[in-house]
Scaffold this motif. Structure first.
Motif, PDB file in Angstrom:
ATOM      1  N   LEU A 194       9.502   6.680  -2.528  1.00  0.00           N
ATOM      2  CA  LEU A 194       9.315   6.975  -3.950  1.00  0.00           C
ATOM      3  C   LEU A 194       9.324   5.699  -4.780  1.00  0.00           C
ATOM      4  CD1 LEU A 194       8.915   8.849  -6.308  1.00  0.00           C
ATOM      5  CD2 LEU A 194      11.377   9.362  -6.252  1.00  0.00           C
ATOM      6  N   ILE A 195      10.231   4.783  -4.510  1.00  0.00           N
ATOM      7  CA  ILE A 195      10.248   3.551  -5.304  1.00  0.00           C
ATOM      8  C   ILE A 195       8.980   2.736  -5.074  1.00  0.00           C
ATOM      9  CG2 ILE A 195      11.516   1.980  -3.769  1.00  0.00           C
ATOM     10  CD1 ILE A 195      13.066   1.256  -6.463  1.00  0.00           C
ATOM     11  N   LYS A 196       8.464   2.764  -3.854  1.00  0.00           N
ATOM     12  CA  LYS A 196       7.204   2.070  -3.568  1.00  0.00           C
ATOM     13  C   LYS A 196       6.077   2.645  -4.422  1.00  0.00           C
ATOM     14  CE  LYS A 196       3.909   1.324   0.231  1.00  0.00           C
ATOM     15  NZ  LYS A 196       2.749   1.995  -0.351  1.00  0.00           N
ATOM     16  N   LEU A 197       5.975   3.967  -4.494  1.00  0.00           N
ATOM     17  CA  LEU A 197       4.931   4.600  -5.280  1.00  0.00           C
ATOM     18  C   LEU A 197       5.095   4.314  -6.769  1.00  0.00           C
ATOM     19  CD1 LEU A 197       4.515   8.035  -3.496  1.00  0.00           C
ATOM     20  CD2 LEU A 197       2.924   6.128  -3.518  1.00  0.00           C
ATOM     21  N   LEU A 198       6.333   4.368  -7.262  1.00  0.00           N
ATOM     22  CA  LEU A 198       6.575   4.073  -8.678  1.00  0.00           C
ATOM     23  C   LEU A 198       6.143   2.653  -9.019  1.00  0.00           C
ATOM     24  CD1 LEU A 198      10.081   5.727  -9.173  1.00  0.00           C
ATOM     25  CD2 LEU A 198       7.861   6.619  -9.947  1.00  0.00           C
ATOM     26  N   MET A 199       6.401   1.722  -8.091  1.00  0.00           N
ATOM     27  CA  MET A 199       6.034   0.330  -8.320  1.00  0.00           C
ATOM     28  C   MET A 199       4.521   0.115  -8.203  1.00  0.00           C
ATOM     29  SD  MET A 199       9.155  -1.808  -6.655  1.00  0.00           S
ATOM     30  CE  MET A 199       8.527  -3.349  -7.304  1.00  0.00           C
ATOM     31  N   GLU A 200       3.857   0.860  -7.365  1.00  0.00           N
ATOM     32  CA  GLU A 200       2.410   0.725  -7.204  1.00  0.00           C
ATOM     33  C   GLU A 200       1.648   1.245  -8.417  1.00  0.00           C
ATOM     34  OE1 GLU A 200       1.939   1.302  -2.378  1.00  0.00           O
ATOM     35  OE2 GLU A 200       1.584   3.002  -3.699  1.00  0.00           O
ATOM     36  N   MET A 201       2.214   2.222  -9.093  1.00  0.00           N
ATOM     37  CA  MET A 201       1.508   2.855 -10.199  1.00  0.00           C
ATOM     38  C   MET A 201       1.237   1.853 -11.315  1.00  0.00           C
ATOM     39  SD  MET A 201       3.529   6.487 -10.442  1.00  0.00           S
ATOM     40  CE  MET A 201       2.597   7.042 -11.875  1.00  0.00           C
ATOM     41  N   GLY A 202       0.091   2.012 -11.936  1.00  0.00           N
ATOM     42  CA  GLY A 202      -0.272   1.181 -13.072  1.00  0.00           C
ATOM     43  C   GLY A 202      -0.253   1.986 -14.361  1.00  0.00           C
ATOM     44  N   HIS A 203      -0.527   1.291 -15.459  1.00  0.00           N
ATOM     45  CA  HIS A 203      -0.545   1.921 -16.774  1.00  0.00           C
ATOM     46  C   HIS A 203      -1.504   3.113 -16.788  1.00  0.00           C
ATOM     47  CE1 HIS A 203      -2.125   2.097 -21.009  1.00  0.00           C
ATOM     48  NE2 HIS A 203      -0.841   2.393 -21.138  1.00  0.00           N
ATOM     49  N   ALA A 204      -1.017   4.229 -17.285  1.00  0.00           N
ATOM     50  CA  ALA A 204      -1.758   5.490 -17.437  1.00  0.00           C
ATOM     51  C   ALA A 204      -1.875   6.296 -16.148  1.00  0.00           C
ATOM     52  CB  ALA A 204      -3.134   5.288 -18.072  1.00  0.00           C
ATOM     53  N   ASP A 205      -1.396   5.763 -15.009  1.00  0.00           N
ATOM     54  CA  ASP A 205      -1.324   6.592 -13.810  1.00  0.00           C
ATOM     55  C   ASP A 205      -0.311   7.715 -14.058  1.00  0.00           C
ATOM     56  OD1 ASP A 205      -3.168   5.298 -12.195  1.00  0.00           O
ATOM     57  OD2 ASP A 205      -1.677   4.051 -11.187  1.00  0.00           O
TER      58      ASP A 205
END
Length: 142
Positions: free
Chosen positions: A13-24
């Motif tokens: 989950l932390i990996k996905l949160l960090m991968e996300m960009g603005h407006a994702d």
């Protein structure tokens, strides 16, 4: 584990949160949501409720300040006699991290499903409350 990060947040989950960009967008789904069939990326958080995960995610996750309502709830279907007290809990948790006006919109059920299909990820929880699904739009880290 890391200091300052809730143990509810898995490495995935932390990996996905960090991968996300603005407006994702990320969906935090209740136990009834068809997460596996709708997700581009699926994170399982069975055994956890949505409010607890929301409280763990928001200290790390900025909401999009360029849109009026960066949090979306699945609207109750017409004719369903369902109370949604969990929404008040969501509002309280969000206000704790993002003070201000109401940041929530409601989205018709099938429109919510379509947005979920396009979300960066879906977090499947064990939440038992009905209509407890939530979409968060990521903002800019400043």
């Amino acid at each position: 584990m890391l200091k300052g990060i809730s143990p509810l947040i898995s490495p995935e989950l932390i990996k996905l949160l960090m991968e996300m960009g603005h407006a994702d967008e990320i969906v935090i789904a209740d136990g009834n949501f068809p997460a596996a069939s709708h997700a581009q990326r699926l994170v399982r958080c069975d055994g956890h409720g949505v409010p607890e995960l929301l409280a763990a995610i928001l200290p790390l996750f900025p909401l999009d300040s360029y849109v009026e309502q960066p949090a979306s709830l699945m609207a109750v279907m017409p004719g369903d006699n369902v109370e949604t007290p969990i929404w008040d809990r969501y509002r309280d948790i969000v206000r704790d991290h993002h003070p201000g006006s109401d940041l929530f919109e409601t989205v018709e059920r099938f429109a919510f499903y379509e947005r979920a299909k396009n979300a960066y990820a879906i977090v499947a929880t064990g939440e038992t409350a009905l209509y407890a699904n939530l979409i968060l739009k990521k903002g800019v880290v400043v």
